[in-house]
Design a protein around this motif. Structure first.
Motif, PDB file in Angstrom:
ATOM      1  N   VAL A 133       0.951  -1.132  -0.092  1.00  0.00           N
ATOM      2  CA  VAL A 133       0.145   0.005   0.141  1.00  0.00           C
ATOM      3  C   VAL A 133       1.130   0.686  -0.344  1.00  0.00           C
ATOM      4  CG1 VAL A 133      -1.852   0.855   1.327  1.00  0.00           C
ATOM      5  CG2 VAL A 133      -1.796  -1.389   1.659  1.00  0.00           C
ATOM      6  N   ILE A 134       0.916   1.975  -1.083  1.00  0.00           N
ATOM      7  CA  ILE A 134       1.920   3.207  -1.737  1.00  0.00           C
ATOM      8  C   ILE A 134       0.611   4.648  -1.559  1.00  0.00           C
ATOM      9  CG2 ILE A 134       3.808   1.759  -2.308  1.00  0.00           C
ATOM     10  CD1 ILE A 134       2.810   2.889  -4.509  1.00  0.00           C
ATOM     11  N   CYS A 137       7.019  -6.708  -4.017  1.00  0.00           N
ATOM     12  CA  CYS A 137       5.309  -6.992  -3.942  1.00  0.00           C
ATOM     13  C   CYS A 137       4.813  -7.394  -4.841  1.00  0.00           C
ATOM     14  CB  CYS A 137       4.743  -5.636  -3.468  1.00  0.00           C
ATOM     15  SG  CYS A 137       4.786  -4.717  -1.890  1.00  0.00           S
ATOM     16  N   ASP A 138       3.604  -7.928  -4.786  1.00  0.00           N
ATOM     17  CA  ASP A 138       3.768  -9.449  -6.278  1.00  0.00           C
ATOM     18  C   ASP A 138       2.157  -8.280  -6.180  1.00  0.00           C
ATOM     19  OD1 ASP A 138       4.308 -11.832  -5.995  1.00  0.00           O
ATOM     20  OD2 ASP A 138       3.029 -11.504  -3.427  1.00  0.00           O
ATOM     21  N   GLU A 139       1.449  -7.123  -5.482  1.00  0.00           N
ATOM     22  CA  GLU A 139       0.620  -6.281  -5.563  1.00  0.00           C
ATOM     23  C   GLU A 139       0.273  -5.367  -5.491  1.00  0.00           C
ATOM     24  OE1 GLU A 139      -3.403  -7.811  -6.090  1.00  0.00           O
ATOM     25  OE2 GLU A 139      -3.324 -10.080  -6.359  1.00  0.00           O
ATOM     26  N   THR A 146      -0.235  -4.869 -10.813  1.00  0.00           N
ATOM     27  CA  THR A 146       1.045  -5.509  -9.954  1.00  0.00           C
ATOM     28  C   THR A 146       2.573  -4.181 -10.265  1.00  0.00           C
ATOM     29  OG1 THR A 146       2.073  -5.783 -12.740  1.00  0.00           O
ATOM     30  CG2 THR A 146       0.805  -7.300 -11.635  1.00  0.00           C
ATOM     31  N   PRO A 147       3.384  -4.127  -9.771  1.00  0.00           N
ATOM     32  CA  PRO A 147       4.322  -3.974  -9.595  1.00  0.00           C
ATOM     33  C   PRO A 147       4.188  -2.987 -11.136  1.00  0.00           C
ATOM     34  CG  PRO A 147       5.276  -4.840  -8.811  1.00  0.00           C
ATOM     35  CD  PRO A 147       3.838  -5.408  -8.858  1.00  0.00           C
ATOM     36  N   ASP A 148       5.125  -3.534 -12.175  1.00  0.00           N
ATOM     37  CA  ASP A 148       4.603  -2.815 -13.247  1.00  0.00           C
ATOM     38  C   ASP A 148       3.985  -1.633 -14.124  1.00  0.00           C
ATOM     39  OD1 ASP A 148       7.106  -3.205 -13.952  1.00  0.00           O
ATOM     40  OD2 ASP A 148       6.784  -5.233 -15.328  1.00  0.00           O
ATOM     41  N   GLU A 149       1.958  -2.598 -13.140  1.00  0.00           N
ATOM     42  CA  GLU A 149       1.271  -1.258 -13.879  1.00  0.00           C
ATOM     43  C   GLU A 149       1.144  -0.305 -13.385  1.00  0.00           C
ATOM     44  OE1 GLU A 149      -1.284  -5.995 -15.185  1.00  0.00           O
ATOM     45  OE2 GLU A 149      -1.320  -4.546 -13.155  1.00  0.00           O
ATOM     46  N   VAL A 150       1.443  -0.275 -11.909  1.00  0.00           N
ATOM     47  CA  VAL A 150       1.589   0.343 -11.147  1.00  0.00           C
ATOM     48  C   VAL A 150       3.476   1.823 -11.151  1.00  0.00           C
ATOM     49  CG1 VAL A 150       2.178   0.830  -8.854  1.00  0.00           C
ATOM     50  CG2 VAL A 150       0.317  -0.121  -9.244  1.00  0.00           C
ATOM     51  N   ARG A 151       3.422   1.001 -11.592  1.00  0.00           N
ATOM     52  CA  ARG A 151       4.876   2.009 -12.369  1.00  0.00           C
ATOM     53  C   ARG A 151       4.855   2.593 -13.285  1.00  0.00           C
ATOM     54  NH1 ARG A 151       8.573  -2.451 -12.348  1.00  0.00           N
ATOM     55  NH2 ARG A 151       9.772  -1.648 -10.330  1.00  0.00           N
ATOM     56  N   ASN A 152       3.514   2.645 -14.696  1.00  0.00           N
ATOM     57  CA  ASN A 152       3.525   2.843 -15.907  1.00  0.00           C
ATOM     58  C   ASN A 152       2.242   3.546 -15.066  1.00  0.00           C
ATOM     59  OD1 ASN A 152       6.592   2.325 -16.576  1.00  0.00           O
ATOM     60  ND2 ASN A 152       5.443   0.316 -16.658  1.00  0.00           N
TER      61      ASN A 152
END
Ligand SMILES: Nc1ncnc2c1ncn2[C@@H]1O[C@H](COP(=O)(O)OP(=O)(O)OP(=O)(O)O)[C@@H](O)[C@H]1O
Length: 266
Positions: free
Chosen positions: A46-47, A229-231, A245-251
Motif C-alpha cells: 500500500v503506497i 510486492c506481488d500487488e 502489479t508493480p509494473d502496472e502501477v509504475r506506469n
C-alpha cells in the motif's frame, strides 16, 4: 467478536479484504470507499503520497480504527468489528512504526509476548512471574528462540531492547509478530530508519515471508515496494487511484501524477 460467513466466491478466500471502507475524522475524510484484497500467500503493498490515508488503512486492518462504513473480511468471514486483541485469534500479527517493545524485559521475553496467543488472558503474566519453567513456558521459549534464530538475532536474546541498535530493535518487533505464527502479517513502514543495505536485507526477508504467509506492507520506500510486492494498491487523498502489479502501477499515469514532484523511481 461477531462474524458471519461471506458469500462464497468459488475461489480461495482473501487473506484480508476491505470493501467500501470510509473513515472520517471530523470534517476530514481519511479514506473514501476504499477496497483492497490481500490474496493468500501474496505480498500486497500500500503506497501513496503523504496524507493519502496509508496509516489510516493500516489502522483499520489492525482494528485500531473502526471504519464509519465498509466491511472487513478475513478468510471468508465478515467481521462486524475488529479489535486489536482479536488479531492473534484471527492468525494475524502486525508491526508498528513505534515498535512498542518492552524495555524492562529481555529481547527473548518480548518475543514470548508474541508467542503467547493467550496474553490477553493474563496467562503470559503468570508465566513470566514463575521462576520454574512449566512445559508451556518451555514451549513458548523454544518457539521465541527459533524465531530469533530465523531472523539472525538470537545472540541478543538475553539483552534489553533499549541497549540495542534501531535496526536490531526493528527485527525484534518483527520477531515478536512472527512468534504468534500468523498467516497474515501487517507491516507498517518496516523500512523507516534503515540504511540502503539494511533495506536490501529487509526486502529479502519480506520476500521470504511472502512465501510462507500473506503480507500487507504499508511503505514509503518505493524501491522496496516495487521489488517485493506481488500487488500494489495506490492511495491518494483517501481514494484508491490504482491497483495492480508493480509494473502496472509504475506506469500508471494517475500514479505518476499523484507523485509529481515527489521521488518516484522507475
Ligand atoms: N486522528 C486523526 N485526526 C484527524 N485527522 C486525521 C487523523 N489521522 C489521520 N488524519 C488525516 O487523515 C488523512 C490521512 O492520514 P494518514 O495518516 O492515514 O495518511 P498517510 O498516507 O499515512 O500519511 P503519511 O504518509 O504522511 O504518514 C490526513 O489528511 C490526516 O491529516
Amino acid at each position: 467478536m461477531s462474524s458471519t460467513p461471506s458469500a462464497d466466491t468459488g475461489t480461495r478466500a482473501a487473506a484480508l479484504e476491505l470493501s467500501d471502507v470510509t473513515v472520517r475524522f471530523g470534517g476530514i475524510t481519511a479514506l473514501s470507499e476504499v477496497g483492497l484484497s490481500v490474496r493468500p500467500g501474496s505480498v500486497h503493498g500500500v503506497i501513496g503520497p503523504n496524507g493519502a490515508g496509508k496509516t489510516t488503512l493500516f489502522n483499520v486492518a489492525c482494528g485500531f480504527v473502526t471504519p464509519d462504513t465498509g466491511r472487513i473480511v478475513r478468510e471468508g468471514r465478515t467481521l462486524d468489528k475488529l479489535a486489536p486483541h482479536q488479531l492473534a485469534g484471527l492468525s494475524m500479527a502486525r508491526t508498528l512504526q513505534g515498535l512498542g517493545l518492552f524495555d524492562r524485559i529481555t529481547v527473548l521475553d518480548n518475543v514470548i509476548v508474541g508467542a503467547d496467543r493467550h496474553a490477553s488472558s493474563g496467562f503470559l503474566g503468570s508465566l513470566l512471574a514463575l521462576p520454574g519453567a512449566s512445559r508451556e513456558e518451555k514451549a513458548l521459549r523454544e518457539r521465541a528462540m527459533a524465531v530469533l534464530a530465523d531472523l539472525g538475532i538470537e545472540q541478543y536474546a538475553g539483552r534489553y531492547p533499549a541497549s540495542l541498535p534501531y535496526p536490531v530493535r526493528k527485527r525484534i518487533a518483527l520477531a515478536r509478530a512472527l512468534a504468534a505464527e500468523p498467516t497474515l502479517l501487517l507491516l507498517d513502514e518496516p523500512a523507516s530508519g534503515l540504511s540502503a543495505a539494511e533495506m536490501d536485507e529487509l526486502g529479502d526477508l519480506v520476500s521470504s515471508l511472502g512465501s510462507r504467509m500473506s503480507v500487507m506492507l504499508v511503505e514509503h520506500h518505493m524501491d522496496l515496494v516495487m521489488r517485493v510486492c506481488d500487488e500494489i494498491t495506490v492511495l491518494d487523498f483517501g481514494k484508491v487511484i490504482a491497483h495492480g502489479t508493480p509494473d502496472e502501477v509504475r506506469n500508471d499515469p494517475a500514479v505518476l501524477a499523484a507523485y509529481l514532484g515527489d521521488e518516484v523511481t522507475h
